[in-house]
Write a protein that holds these residues in place. Structure first.
Motif, mmCIF file in Angstrom:
data_model
loop_
_atom_site.group_PDB
_atom_site.id
_atom_site.type_symbol
_atom_site.label_atom_id
_atom_site.label_comp_id
_atom_site.label_asym_id
_atom_site.label_seq_id
_atom_site.Cartn_x
_atom_site.Cartn_y
_atom_site.Cartn_z
ATOM 1 N N SER A 29 0.527 -1.340 0.212
ATOM 2 C CA SER A 29 0.217 -0.278 0.039
ATOM 3 C C SER A 29 1.190 1.242 -0.130
ATOM 4 N N GLY A 30 0.271 1.978 -0.568
ATOM 5 C CA GLY A 30 1.200 3.764 -0.350
ATOM 6 C C GLY A 30 1.468 3.770 1.381
ATOM 7 N N LEU A 31 0.809 3.953 2.526
ATOM 8 C CA LEU A 31 1.703 3.873 3.127
ATOM 9 C C LEU A 31 2.617 3.375 3.744
ATOM 10 N N GLU A 32 2.271 1.577 3.660
ATOM 11 C CA GLU A 32 3.371 0.964 3.950
ATOM 12 C C GLU A 32 4.350 1.127 3.060
ATOM 13 N N LEU A 33 4.842 1.537 1.976
ATOM 14 C CA LEU A 33 5.729 1.633 0.869
ATOM 15 C C LEU A 33 6.451 3.092 1.658
ATOM 16 N N LEU A 34 5.178 4.462 1.716
ATOM 17 C CA LEU A 34 6.152 5.640 2.188
ATOM 18 C C LEU A 34 7.312 5.007 4.094
ATOM 19 N N GLN A 35 6.224 4.579 4.291
ATOM 20 C CA GLN A 35 7.175 3.949 5.946
ATOM 21 C C GLN A 35 8.364 3.244 6.502
ATOM 22 N N ALA A 36 8.182 2.542 5.484
ATOM 23 C CA ALA A 36 9.306 1.920 4.266
ATOM 24 C C ALA A 36 10.694 2.472 4.161
ATOM 25 N N MET A 37 10.169 4.174 3.381
ATOM 26 C CA MET A 37 11.060 4.883 3.069
ATOM 27 C C MET A 37 12.009 5.843 4.030
ATOM 28 N N SER A 38 10.823 5.855 5.234
ATOM 29 C CA SER A 38 11.116 6.972 6.050
ATOM 30 C C SER A 38 11.894 6.505 7.385
ATOM 31 N N ARG A 39 11.579 4.785 7.336
ATOM 32 C CA ARG A 39 12.423 4.440 8.739
ATOM 33 C C ARG A 39 13.789 3.627 7.435
ATOM 34 N N GLY A 40 14.548 4.030 6.245
ATOM 35 C CA GLY A 40 15.170 3.558 5.540
ATOM 36 C C GLY A 40 15.218 2.443 4.802
ATOM 37 N N GLU A 41 13.732 1.861 4.933
ATOM 38 C CA GLU A 41 14.310 0.154 4.578
ATOM 39 C C GLU A 41 14.114 -0.019 3.044
ATOM 40 N N VAL A 42 13.576 1.402 2.309
ATOM 41 C CA VAL A 42 13.482 1.283 0.988
ATOM 42 C C VAL A 42 14.084 2.177 0.826
#
Length: 168
Positions: A29-42
């Motif tokens: 989901s957009g939320l999952e992708l953006l949160q992973a980005m904010s944590r540096g996982e993506v």
């Protein structure tokens, strides 16, 4: 990113392949992708490196981005270029919409209406743009973003319409 502020003033930065993030759009989901980005996982998209975005916070329906103005953001008048401010507002508003989308649904900005309220300079400190979704339908969404300086003063405001579509 490296930056020098001597007589020659240079800037060098790198980024990851943006196709890596695009490949994840159908799986998260957009939320999952953006949160992973904010944590540096993506990896962050190239625009975040170009703009030198150092703050990226995500909750469903709202995204906050922050930048410390630098000389490379300046226009010929000695203030942060309106395009930089607009890009940050667009990022906050559009990513707020993205945070509400299920896997397999994409978006693009249809318009961005910006009001510049005060000049932004190095002395402004961290400028922060916080977006929020105002309304989301099946094919369009409306969002807004507010930008403040380090003292909390409103420096710019924007509204944005986004078109929603199924990804291939």
């Amino acid at each position: 990113m490296t930056q020098t502020q001597d007589e020659t003033r240079t800037r060098t930065f790198g980024w990851s392949d943006p196709a890596q993030n695009a490949a994840l759009l159908g799986n998260r989901s957009g939320l999952e992708l953006l949160q992973a980005m904010s944590r540096g996982e993506v990896p962050a998209p190239p625009i975040m490196h170009l703009m030198d975005i150092e703050k990226f916070e995500v909750v469903e329906g709202s995204v906050t981005v922050g930048v410390r103005p630098q000389e490379f953001h300046y226009n010929p008048l000695g203030t942060v270029h309106g395009g930089v401010i607009s890009t940050l507002l667009d990022t906050a508003a559009a990513c707020s919409v993205h945070s509400t989308l299920p896997a397999g649904v994409g978006y693009t900005s249809l318009d961005l209406n910006v009001k510049f309220l005060r000049a932004v300079t190095l002395a402004s400190g961290m400028i922060t743009a916080t977006g929020s979704v105002l309304q989301r339908g099946r094919r369009t969404a409306l969002a807004e973003a507010r930008m403040t300086d380090s003292t909390g003063r409103l420096v710019a405001h924007a509204t944005s319409s986004c078109m929603l579509f199924d990804l291939p």
